[in-house]
Scaffold this active site. Structure first.
Site, PDB file in Angstrom:
ATOM      1  N   TYR A  67       0.362  -1.225   0.357  1.00  7.25           N
ATOM      2  CA  TYR A  67       0.204   0.181  -0.202  1.00  7.25           C
ATOM      3  C   TYR A  67       0.773   1.118  -0.229  1.00  7.25           C
ATOM      4  CZ  TYR A  67      -4.152  -2.841   0.262  1.00  7.25           C
ATOM      5  OH  TYR A  67      -5.248  -3.729   0.234  1.00  7.25           O
ATOM      6  N   ARG A  70       1.755   2.081  -3.502  1.00  6.61           N
ATOM      7  CA  ARG A  70       0.521   2.626  -4.416  1.00  6.61           C
ATOM      8  C   ARG A  70      -0.289   3.707  -3.980  1.00  6.61           C
ATOM      9  NH1 ARG A  70      -4.508  -1.056  -3.604  1.00  6.61           N
ATOM     10  NH2 ARG A  70      -5.608  -0.240  -5.002  1.00  6.61           N
ATOM     11  N   GLN A 129     -15.849   2.590  -5.193  1.00  5.14           N
ATOM     12  CA  GLN A 129     -14.214   1.329  -4.374  1.00  5.14           C
ATOM     13  C   GLN A 129     -13.469   2.025  -4.717  1.00  5.14           C
ATOM     14  OE1 GLN A 129     -16.562  -2.077  -6.136  1.00  5.14           O
ATOM     15  NE2 GLN A 129     -16.861  -0.904  -7.801  1.00  5.14           N
ATOM     16  N   HIS A 158     -14.381   1.705   0.182  1.00  6.69           N
ATOM     17  CA  HIS A 158     -13.141   0.843   0.953  1.00  6.69           C
ATOM     18  C   HIS A 158     -12.335   1.485   1.263  1.00  6.69           C
ATOM     19  CE1 HIS A 158     -14.868  -2.266  -2.558  1.00  6.69           C
ATOM     20  NE2 HIS A 158     -15.740  -2.526  -2.061  1.00  6.69           N
ATOM     21  N   CYS A 170      -5.636   3.035  13.070  1.00 12.68           N
ATOM     22  CA  CYS A 170      -5.315   2.438  14.207  1.00 12.68           C
ATOM     23  C   CYS A 170      -5.453   1.191  14.606  1.00 12.68           C
ATOM     24  CB  CYS A 170      -5.715   4.062  15.013  1.00 12.68           C
ATOM     25  SG  CYS A 170      -3.724   2.617  16.584  1.00 12.68           S
ATOM     26  N   GLY A 224     -17.040   1.939 -14.648  1.00 16.61           N
ATOM     27  CA  GLY A 224     -15.970   1.533 -14.442  1.00 16.61           C
ATOM     28  C   GLY A 224     -15.390  -0.099 -13.340  1.00 16.61           C
ATOM     29  N   THR A 225     -16.594  -1.019 -13.050  1.00 15.82           N
ATOM     30  CA  THR A 225     -16.172  -1.891 -12.153  1.00 15.82           C
ATOM     31  C   THR A 225     -16.932  -2.978 -12.634  1.00 15.82           C
ATOM     32  OG1 THR A 225     -16.784  -2.474 -10.074  1.00 15.82           O
ATOM     33  CG2 THR A 225     -18.447  -1.229 -11.187  1.00 15.82           C
ATOM     34  N   ALA A 243     -13.593   4.926 -20.046  1.00 14.59           N
ATOM     35  CA  ALA A 243     -14.905   6.711 -19.649  1.00 14.59           C
ATOM     36  C   ALA A 243     -14.274   7.665 -19.301  1.00 14.59           C
ATOM     37  CB  ALA A 243     -14.001   6.194 -17.618  1.00 14.59           C
TER      38      ALA A 243
HETATM   39  P1  NAD Z   1     -16.442 -10.894  -1.472  1.00  9.35           P
HETATM   40  O1  NAD Z   1     -17.628  -9.384  -1.332  1.00  9.35           O
HETATM   41  O2  NAD Z   1     -15.315  -9.663  -2.922  1.00  9.35           O
HETATM   42  O3  NAD Z   1     -17.097 -11.944  -2.081  1.00  9.35           O
HETATM   43  C1  NAD Z   1     -15.719 -12.661  -2.895  1.00  9.35           C
HETATM   44  C2  NAD Z   1     -16.720 -13.647  -4.250  1.00  9.35           C
HETATM   45  O4  NAD Z   1     -17.481 -13.800  -3.181  1.00  9.35           O
HETATM   46  C3  NAD Z   1     -17.106 -11.864  -5.064  1.00  9.35           C
HETATM   47  O5  NAD Z   1     -16.253 -12.153  -5.888  1.00  9.35           O
HETATM   48  C4  NAD Z   1     -18.104 -12.785  -5.431  1.00  9.35           C
HETATM   49  O6  NAD Z   1     -17.910 -13.545  -6.339  1.00  9.35           O
HETATM   50  C5  NAD Z   1     -18.569 -13.690  -4.685  1.00  9.35           C
HETATM   51  N1  NAD Z   1     -19.265 -12.605  -3.327  1.00  9.35           N
HETATM   52  C6  NAD Z   1     -20.215 -12.100  -2.360  1.00  9.35           C
HETATM   53  N2  NAD Z   1     -20.816 -11.810  -1.989  1.00  9.35           N
HETATM   54  C7  NAD Z   1     -21.791 -12.712  -2.735  1.00  9.35           C
HETATM   55  C8  NAD Z   1     -23.477 -12.849  -3.144  1.00  9.35           C
HETATM   56  N3  NAD Z   1     -23.901 -12.275  -2.622  1.00  9.35           N
HETATM   57  N4  NAD Z   1     -23.565 -13.557  -4.265  1.00  9.35           N
HETATM   58  C9  NAD Z   1     -23.359 -13.843  -4.804  1.00  9.35           C
HETATM   59  N5  NAD Z   1     -21.512 -13.931  -5.021  1.00  9.35           N
HETATM   60  C10 NAD Z   1     -21.027 -13.390  -4.404  1.00  9.35           C
HETATM   61  O7  NAD Z   1     -16.012 -10.758  -0.552  1.00  9.35           O
HETATM   62  P2  NAD Z   1     -16.027  -9.766   0.672  1.00  9.35           P
HETATM   63  O8  NAD Z   1     -14.697 -10.643   1.804  1.00  9.35           O
HETATM   64  O9  NAD Z   1     -17.182 -10.478   1.008  1.00  9.35           O
HETATM   65  O10 NAD Z   1     -14.735  -8.223   0.369  1.00  9.35           O
HETATM   66  C11 NAD Z   1     -15.757  -7.454   1.655  1.00  9.35           C
HETATM   67  C12 NAD Z   1     -15.615  -6.789   0.558  1.00  9.35           C
HETATM   68  O11 NAD Z   1     -13.391  -6.207   0.999  1.00  9.35           O
HETATM   69  C13 NAD Z   1     -16.001  -6.318  -0.126  1.00  9.35           C
HETATM   70  O12 NAD Z   1     -16.386  -4.780  -0.521  1.00  9.35           O
HETATM   71  C14 NAD Z   1     -15.133  -5.943  -0.970  1.00  9.35           C
HETATM   72  O13 NAD Z   1     -14.814  -5.616  -2.668  1.00  9.35           O
HETATM   73  C15 NAD Z   1     -14.002  -5.440   0.162  1.00  9.35           C
HETATM   74  N6  NAD Z   1     -12.341  -5.689  -0.960  1.00  9.35           N
HETATM   75  C16 NAD Z   1     -11.498  -4.671  -0.629  1.00  9.35           C
HETATM   76  C17 NAD Z   1     -10.293  -4.267  -1.415  1.00  9.35           C
HETATM   77  C18 NAD Z   1      -9.305  -3.512  -1.275  1.00  9.35           C
HETATM   78  O14 NAD Z   1      -7.935  -3.420  -1.805  1.00  9.35           O
HETATM   79  N7  NAD Z   1      -9.695  -1.776  -1.103  1.00  9.35           N
HETATM   80  C19 NAD Z   1      -9.599  -5.882  -1.654  1.00  9.35           C
HETATM   81  C20 NAD Z   1     -10.102  -7.179  -1.049  1.00  9.35           C
HETATM   82  C21 NAD Z   1     -12.111  -7.056  -1.323  1.00  9.35           C
HETATM   83  N1  APR Z   2     -13.458   2.732 -19.108  1.00  9.34           N
HETATM   84  C1  APR Z   2     -14.336   2.393 -18.239  1.00  9.34           C
HETATM   85  N2  APR Z   2     -14.054   1.118 -17.561  1.00  9.34           N
HETATM   86  C2  APR Z   2     -13.047   0.593 -17.827  1.00  9.34           C
HETATM   87  C3  APR Z   2     -11.572   1.137 -18.765  1.00  9.34           C
HETATM   88  C4  APR Z   2     -11.407   2.115 -18.831  1.00  9.34           C
HETATM   89  N3  APR Z   2     -10.660   2.946 -18.876  1.00  9.34           N
HETATM   90  N4  APR Z   2     -10.214   0.167 -18.202  1.00  9.34           N
HETATM   91  C5  APR Z   2     -11.210  -0.844 -17.217  1.00  9.34           C
HETATM   92  N5  APR Z   2     -12.357  -0.856 -17.111  1.00  9.34           N
HETATM   93  C6  APR Z   2     -13.685  -1.662 -16.717  1.00  9.34           C
HETATM   94  C7  APR Z   2     -13.103  -3.038 -16.652  1.00  9.34           C
HETATM   95  O1  APR Z   2     -13.857  -3.850 -17.638  1.00  9.34           O
HETATM   96  C8  APR Z   2     -13.587  -4.118 -15.599  1.00  9.34           C
HETATM   97  O2  APR Z   2     -14.850  -4.194 -15.193  1.00  9.34           O
HETATM   98  O3  APR Z   2     -13.080  -1.716 -15.272  1.00  9.34           O
HETATM   99  C9  APR Z   2     -13.189  -2.411 -14.410  1.00  9.34           C
HETATM  100  C10 APR Z   2     -12.198  -2.895 -13.417  1.00  9.34           C
HETATM  101  O4  APR Z   2     -12.459  -3.669 -13.151  1.00  9.34           O
HETATM  102  P1  APR Z   2     -12.152  -4.960 -11.510  1.00  9.34           P
HETATM  103  O5  APR Z   2     -10.441  -4.630 -11.854  1.00  9.34           O
HETATM  104  O6  APR Z   2     -12.558  -5.714 -11.170  1.00  9.34           O
HETATM  105  O7  APR Z   2     -11.568  -3.544  -9.929  1.00  9.34           O
HETATM  106  P2  APR Z   2     -13.443  -3.320  -9.548  1.00  9.34           P
HETATM  107  O8  APR Z   2     -14.457  -3.142  -9.784  1.00  9.34           O
HETATM  108  O9  APR Z   2     -13.159  -2.040  -8.736  1.00  9.34           O
HETATM  109  O10 APR Z   2     -13.168  -3.805  -8.442  1.00  9.34           O
HETATM  110  C11 APR Z   2     -14.267  -3.783  -7.492  1.00  9.34           C
HETATM  111  O11 APR Z   2     -12.526  -5.540  -5.941  1.00  9.34           O
HETATM  112  O12 APR Z   2     -10.009  -6.368  -5.352  1.00  9.34           O
HETATM  113  C12 APR Z   2     -11.952  -5.440  -4.829  1.00  9.34           C
HETATM  114  O13 APR Z   2     -11.642  -3.675  -3.269  1.00  9.34           O
HETATM  115  C13 APR Z   2     -11.965  -3.801  -4.355  1.00  9.34           C
HETATM  116  O14 APR Z   2     -12.624  -2.201  -5.207  1.00  9.34           O
HETATM  117  C14 APR Z   2     -12.357  -3.660  -5.685  1.00  9.34           C
HETATM  118  C15 APR Z   2     -12.702  -4.112  -5.753  1.00  9.34           C
END
Ligand code: NAD
Ligand code: APR
Length: 233
Positions: free
Chosen positions: A56, A59, A91, A109, A117, A175-176, A219
């Site tokens: 991190y 990043r 996110q 997130h 802390c 973009g998700t 986007a």
């Molecule tokens: P998650 O919410 O990502 O769930 C893991 C996987 O399980 C998902 O990818 C999805 O495919 C499946 N899933 C979860 N809930 C589901 C549902 N209700 N229906 C169908 N499929 C489902 O894992 P988590 O542990 O619950 O994550 C908690 C939070 O932490 C999430 O919001 C996640 O985005 C966040 N997170 C943040 C980061 C980061 O770096 N910011 C990294 C990882 C996760």
């Molecule tokens: N314009 C629009 N969309 C884009 C572009 C772009 N230039 N480039 C990539 N994308 C789209 C991809 O098609 C994909 O659907 O952005 C999305 C990125 O998806 P992920 O990499 O899964 O990122 P995100 O959806 O933000 O992940 C959700 O998962 O790991 C956890 O907490 C983490 O916040 C993250 C969460």
């Protein structure tokens, strides 16, 4: 849009991709470079805190080398016109929405520019590295971690988000991938309360079929075009 309509916007890593920040699941994305289990879970942090703090820190440092793109600027323009009727939920843990001019950003997130802390639970604005174990500004203990929500942890402000989804007239996802819950379920919450739904994404996401309308492309092109349409009336 009518003058009293409310919008909820959800953004993901894709809105920052053209600014040069890696997404998670696109080719070469973060989850191809690092195992989620190692750098984005409480267990990974307990197992190897130096690896996670370093991940991190890198990043956070990289934020100095990227700039907001036209998609971020367009959402800030929309916020100015929709004062109080627009909730931007991201996110993303980067600060590009704020640097692009958005003032009301809900980071579900967490944020790279914040430290949490593990001792006293206080969150502090944070720009520096955490790898050298600085003292918590509040309790002074060397127990600061990234203020980022990891897998298995509860995202922030979920009650406020679900309330806004229940009351909105339009939900836009930008973009998700629609791969991660609870964010992936927001479109169904909004649709169930009668909102229109729109997906703006590079390509169809896992949840595309749940949206009434989908537009696919970068986007930085799609978002300004859509904002121009909304503001034109
Ligand atoms: P998650 O919410 O990502 O769930 C893991 C996987 O399980 C998902 O990818 C999805 O495919 C499946 N899933 C979860 N809930 C589901 C549902 N209700 N229906 C169908 N499929 C489902 O894992 P988590 O542990 O619950 O994550 C908690 C939070 O932490 C999430 O919001 C996640 O985005 C966040 N997170 C943040 C980061 C980061 O770096 N910011 C990294 C990882 C996760
Ligand atoms: N314009 C629009 N969309 C884009 C572009 C772009 N230039 N480039 C990539 N994308 C789209 C991809 O098609 C994909 O659907 O952005 C999305 C990125 O998806 P992920 O990499 O899964 O990122 P995100 O959806 O933000 O992940 C959700 O998962 O790991 C956890 O907490 C983490 O916040 C993250 C969460």
């Amino acid at each position: 849009m009518a003058g009293n309509e409310h919008i909820v916007i959800l953004t993901g890593a894709g809105i920052s991709a053209e600014s040069g920040i890696d997404t998670f699941r696109s080719a070469g994305g973060l989850w191809e470079q690092h195992r989620v289990e190692d750098v984005a879970t409480p267990e990974g942090f307990a197992r190897d805190p130096d690896l996670v703090l370093g991940f991190y820190d890198r990043r956070r440092e990289a934020l100095a080398n990227v700039e907001p793109n036209p998609a971020h600027a367009a959402l800030a323009r929309l916020e100015r016109e929709f004062a109080g009727r627009l909730l931007l939920v991201t996110q993303n843990v980067d600060d590009l929405h704020e640097r692009g001019g958005s003032e009301r950003v809900l980071h579900m997130h967490g944020e790279l520019k914040s430290a949490l802390c593990s001792g006293c639970g206080v969150r502090s604005r944070w720009d520096a590295a955490l790898s050298d174990r600085p003292p918590c500004p509040s309790c002074k203990a060397p127990s600061l971690r990234p203020d980022v929500v990891w897998f298995g942890e509860m995202p922030y402000r979920m009650e406020a988000i679900y309330k806004a989804l229940a009351e909105c007239d339009l939900f836009v996802s930008i973009g998700t991938s629609g791969a991660v819950y609870p964010a992936a379920g927001f479109v169904q919450e909004a649709a169930a309360s009668g909102a229109r739904t729109l997906e703006l994404n590079l390509e169809p996401s896992e949840g595309s079929h749940l949206f009434a309308e989908q537009r696919h492309g970068p986007a930085s092109t799609l978002v300004p075009q859509w904002v121009d349409e909304v503001l034109a009336g």
